[in-house]
Design a protein around this motif. Structure first.
Motif, PDB file in Angstrom:
ATOM      1  N   THR A  79      56.176  64.149 -50.902  1.00  0.00           N
ATOM      2  CA  THR A  79      57.437  64.286 -51.617  1.00  0.00           C
ATOM      3  C   THR A  79      57.242  63.639 -52.985  1.00  0.00           C
ATOM      4  OG1 THR A  79      59.821  63.897 -51.575  1.00  0.00           O
ATOM      5  CG2 THR A  79      58.442  62.193 -50.588  1.00  0.00           C
ATOM      6  N   HIS A  80      57.698  64.325 -54.016  1.00  0.00           N
ATOM      7  CA  HIS A  80      57.530  63.842 -55.384  1.00  0.00           C
ATOM      8  C   HIS A  80      58.879  63.344 -55.896  1.00  0.00           C
ATOM      9  CE1 HIS A  80      53.852  66.706 -56.023  1.00  0.00           C
ATOM     10  NE2 HIS A  80      53.750  65.971 -54.937  1.00  0.00           N
ATOM     11  N   SER A  81      58.849  62.207 -56.568  1.00  0.00           N
ATOM     12  CA  SER A  81      60.105  61.686 -57.113  1.00  0.00           C
ATOM     13  C   SER A  81      60.661  62.679 -58.132  1.00  0.00           C
ATOM     14  CB  SER A  81      59.894  60.311 -57.750  1.00  0.00           C
ATOM     15  OG  SER A  81      59.076  60.412 -58.888  1.00  0.00           O
ATOM     16  N   GLU A  82      61.968  62.603 -58.336  1.00  0.00           N
ATOM     17  CA  GLU A  82      62.637  63.546 -59.228  1.00  0.00           C
ATOM     18  C   GLU A  82      62.083  63.431 -60.650  1.00  0.00           C
ATOM     19  OE1 GLU A  82      67.059  64.883 -58.945  1.00  0.00           O
ATOM     20  OE2 GLU A  82      66.971  63.121 -60.250  1.00  0.00           O
ATOM     21  N   HIS A  84      62.409  64.158 -64.665  1.00  0.00           N
ATOM     22  CA  HIS A  84      63.473  64.290 -65.648  1.00  0.00           C
ATOM     23  C   HIS A  84      62.904  64.875 -66.940  1.00  0.00           C
ATOM     24  CE1 HIS A  84      66.078  61.773 -63.145  1.00  0.00           C
ATOM     25  NE2 HIS A  84      65.013  61.025 -62.950  1.00  0.00           N
ATOM     26  N   ARG A  91      66.525  68.355 -64.101  1.00  0.00           N
ATOM     27  CA  ARG A  91      65.929  67.493 -63.079  1.00  0.00           C
ATOM     28  C   ARG A  91      65.247  68.392 -62.053  1.00  0.00           C
ATOM     29  NH1 ARG A  91      68.014  62.337 -63.475  1.00  0.00           N
ATOM     30  NH2 ARG A  91      69.836  62.140 -64.791  1.00  0.00           N
ATOM     31  N   SER A  93      63.094  68.461 -58.366  1.00  0.00           N
ATOM     32  CA  SER A  93      62.688  67.787 -57.131  1.00  0.00           C
ATOM     33  C   SER A  93      61.693  68.681 -56.400  1.00  0.00           C
ATOM     34  CB  SER A  93      63.893  67.537 -56.221  1.00  0.00           C
ATOM     35  OG  SER A  93      64.837  66.729 -56.878  1.00  0.00           O
ATOM     36  N   THR A  94      60.613  68.088 -55.896  1.00  0.00           N
ATOM     37  CA  THR A  94      59.571  68.862 -55.229  1.00  0.00           C
ATOM     38  C   THR A  94      59.089  68.152 -53.968  1.00  0.00           C
ATOM     39  OG1 THR A  94      58.801  69.661 -57.379  1.00  0.00           O
ATOM     40  CG2 THR A  94      57.293  69.935 -55.537  1.00  0.00           C
ATOM     41  N   GLN A  95      58.860  68.946 -52.933  1.00  0.00           N
ATOM     42  CA  GLN A  95      58.155  68.471 -51.748  1.00  0.00           C
ATOM     43  C   GLN A  95      57.206  69.577 -51.316  1.00  0.00           C
ATOM     44  OE1 GLN A  95      60.880  67.567 -48.594  1.00  0.00           O
ATOM     45  NE2 GLN A  95      62.267  69.191 -49.166  1.00  0.00           N
ATOM     46  N   GLU A 125      63.224  72.391 -56.451  1.00  0.00           N
ATOM     47  CA  GLU A 125      64.634  72.538 -56.827  1.00  0.00           C
ATOM     48  C   GLU A 125      64.799  72.072 -58.259  1.00  0.00           C
ATOM     49  OE1 GLU A 125      67.350  70.556 -54.260  1.00  0.00           O
ATOM     50  OE2 GLU A 125      66.940  71.884 -52.570  1.00  0.00           O
ATOM     51  N   LYS A 126      65.453  72.915 -59.046  1.00  0.00           N
ATOM     52  CA  LYS A 126      65.661  72.613 -60.460  1.00  0.00           C
ATOM     53  C   LYS A 126      67.165  72.586 -60.720  1.00  0.00           C
ATOM     54  CE  LYS A 126      64.276  74.382 -64.996  1.00  0.00           C
ATOM     55  NZ  LYS A 126      63.514  75.453 -65.659  1.00  0.00           N
ATOM     56  N   THR A 133      72.108  75.037 -59.176  1.00  0.00           N
ATOM     57  CA  THR A 133      70.786  74.569 -58.765  1.00  0.00           C
ATOM     58  C   THR A 133      69.920  75.764 -58.400  1.00  0.00           C
ATOM     59  OG1 THR A 133      71.686  72.470 -57.945  1.00  0.00           O
ATOM     60  CG2 THR A 133      69.538  73.144 -57.088  1.00  0.00           C
TER      61      THR A 133
END
Length: 196
Positions: A79-82, A84, A91, A93-95, A125-126, A133
């Motif tokens: 899991t990657h931190s959000e 910016h 923003r 978010s990726t896993q 997710e962007k 989203t």
């Protein structure tokens, strides 16, 4: 920066061929099973984005099976931190889940160089404040090279560079992930043969 489908198929085919070759050549040489924790820091690049490259942490777990002293098959979850994007207020978010073939070359009883080649199935997710989203799922090539140090029998520390190409799609936009990874792995020995 749209990724050709042929490249994705090749990125998936290479690890699968490696798995088949490793199993056929060393099917009776499963030497251990291993679990690990991994963490790292990434810089992302995007040919279209004009601001400073977003950065963030990565954490994950991995499991694998060693086929003799040099080959292993591994799966991991990250899991990657959000991220910016300051210039656009986006923003991301990726896993992901990945499968890879790993090859090691020992320098000594404690030190080795390793390389991993595989495929990552990601979920990106962007989001932008006040906007819908966007979500994308897909497959990308994953590579990693680095150094392994054996702390004690069964306990290893790995440090390396991880590259994942083209996460995202035409709707969300694509980016590449360049990461410095550190993992701590514990090997369980030859469970199949009942050895401890």
């Amino acid at each position: 920066m749209r990724q050709p489908k042929r490249f994705i198929h090749i990125a998936v085919l290479i690890p699968l061929l490696g798995v088949c070759a490793a199993f056929s050549a060393q099917a009776n040489e499963i030497t251990d099973y291993h679990l690990g924790l991994k963490a790292g820091y990434q810089v992302t690049t995007d040919d279209i984005y004009q601001g400073s490259d977003p950065t963030g942490a990565m954490v994950g777990i991995l499991a694998g099976v060693s086929l003799g002293p040099t080959w292993a098959i591994e799966v991991d979850y990250q899991t990657h931190s959000e991220l910016h994007a300051e210039a656009t207020g986006v923003r991301v978010s990726t896993q992901l889940i990945s499968a890879a073939v790993r090859y090691e070359h020992d320098w000594s009883s404690a030190w080795a160089t390793y390389g991993r080649l595989g495929a990552a199935y990601w979920d990106v997710e962007k989001a932008r404040e006040g906007s819908q989203t966007l979500d994308a799922k897909g497959l990308s090539m994953l590579t990693e090279v680095g150094i392994r140090y054996t702390l004690q029998p069964g306990l290893q520390l790995r440090g390396g560079y991880q590259f994942i190409q083209g996460m995202g799609n035409a709707v969300t936009g694509e980016y590449n992930s360049h990461g410095a990874m550190l993992s701590l792995n514990y090997a369980f020995g030859d469970i199949l043969n009942g050895e401890k």
